[in-house]
Design a protein around this motif. Structure first.
Motif, short mmCIF file in Angstrom:
data_model
loop_
_atom_site.label_atom_id
_atom_site.label_comp_id
_atom_site.label_asym_id
_atom_site.label_seq_id
_atom_site.Cartn_x
_atom_site.Cartn_y
_atom_site.Cartn_z
N ARG A 51 31.68 -60.25 1.39
CA ARG A 51 32.15 -58.90 1.72
C ARG A 51 33.52 -59.01 2.38
O ARG A 51 33.62 -59.08 3.60
N GLU A 103 35.82 -56.91 2.94
CA GLU A 103 36.14 -55.84 3.89
C GLU A 103 35.57 -56.10 5.28
O GLU A 103 36.09 -55.62 6.27
N GLU A 104 34.53 -56.88 5.33
CA GLU A 104 33.92 -57.24 6.62
C GLU A 104 34.30 -58.65 7.05
O GLU A 104 33.85 -59.11 8.09
N ARG A 105 35.08 -59.31 6.21
CA ARG A 105 35.45 -60.71 6.45
C ARG A 105 34.21 -61.56 6.69
O ARG A 105 34.10 -62.31 7.65
N GLY A 106 33.25 -61.39 5.79
CA GLY A 106 32.01 -62.12 5.95
C GLY A 106 31.32 -62.41 4.64
O GLY A 106 31.69 -61.88 3.59
N TYR A 148 27.13 -63.14 3.29
CA TYR A 148 25.76 -63.00 3.73
C TYR A 148 24.79 -63.55 2.69
O TYR A 148 25.00 -63.36 1.49
N THR A 208 21.71 -63.14 0.67
CA THR A 208 21.01 -61.92 0.28
C THR A 208 19.54 -62.14 -0.06
O THR A 208 18.81 -61.18 -0.28
#
Length: 120
Positions: A90, A92-95, A97, A99
């Protein structure tokens, strides 16, 4: 030491802060599974009058040891986790994850138990 004292000592643990806390859920689950595997009932009460404790509490040390033995993964577990990991990036979140953590956990445990991968 009474039966109650002994069971209480098994069913309690030191926290990182040094205070006594309850048994972590996973240790209790493993202790209960051990009792069932040996043909007992986890909630069977042992003892007399006020000196009594549930059977599963006596299996806490064995449960702790079994879980600790899995701290270092073997090749089968690592391979299974590597094959299963799904990562969502992601920007936009600089991350990033994972899933499918639940599926990875189950696959890792299956590999540790020597079970073949489940049908997908």
């Amino acid at each position: 030491m009474t039966l109650t004292d002994k069971a209480a000592s098994f069913a309690r643990t030191e926290t990182e802060e040094g205070a006594v806390g309850d048994v972590p859920e996973m240790i209790e689950r493993v202790a209960r599974a051990l009792v069932l595997d040996y043909g007992g009932h986890p909630d069977q009460v042992l003892g007399f009058s006020s000196a009594s404790a549930a059977l599963w509490t006596f299996y806490v040390p064995a449960a702790r040891a079994a879980i600790a033995a899995m701290r270092e993964p073997n090749e089968a577990l690592l391979g299974e986790l590597h094959d299963k990991v799904r990562i969502e990036v992601r920007p936009e979140e600089r991350g990033a994850y994972i899933t499918n953590a639940d599926a990875m956990w189950a696959a890792g445990i299956d590999a540790a138990l020597g079970n073949p991968p489940a049908a997908r």
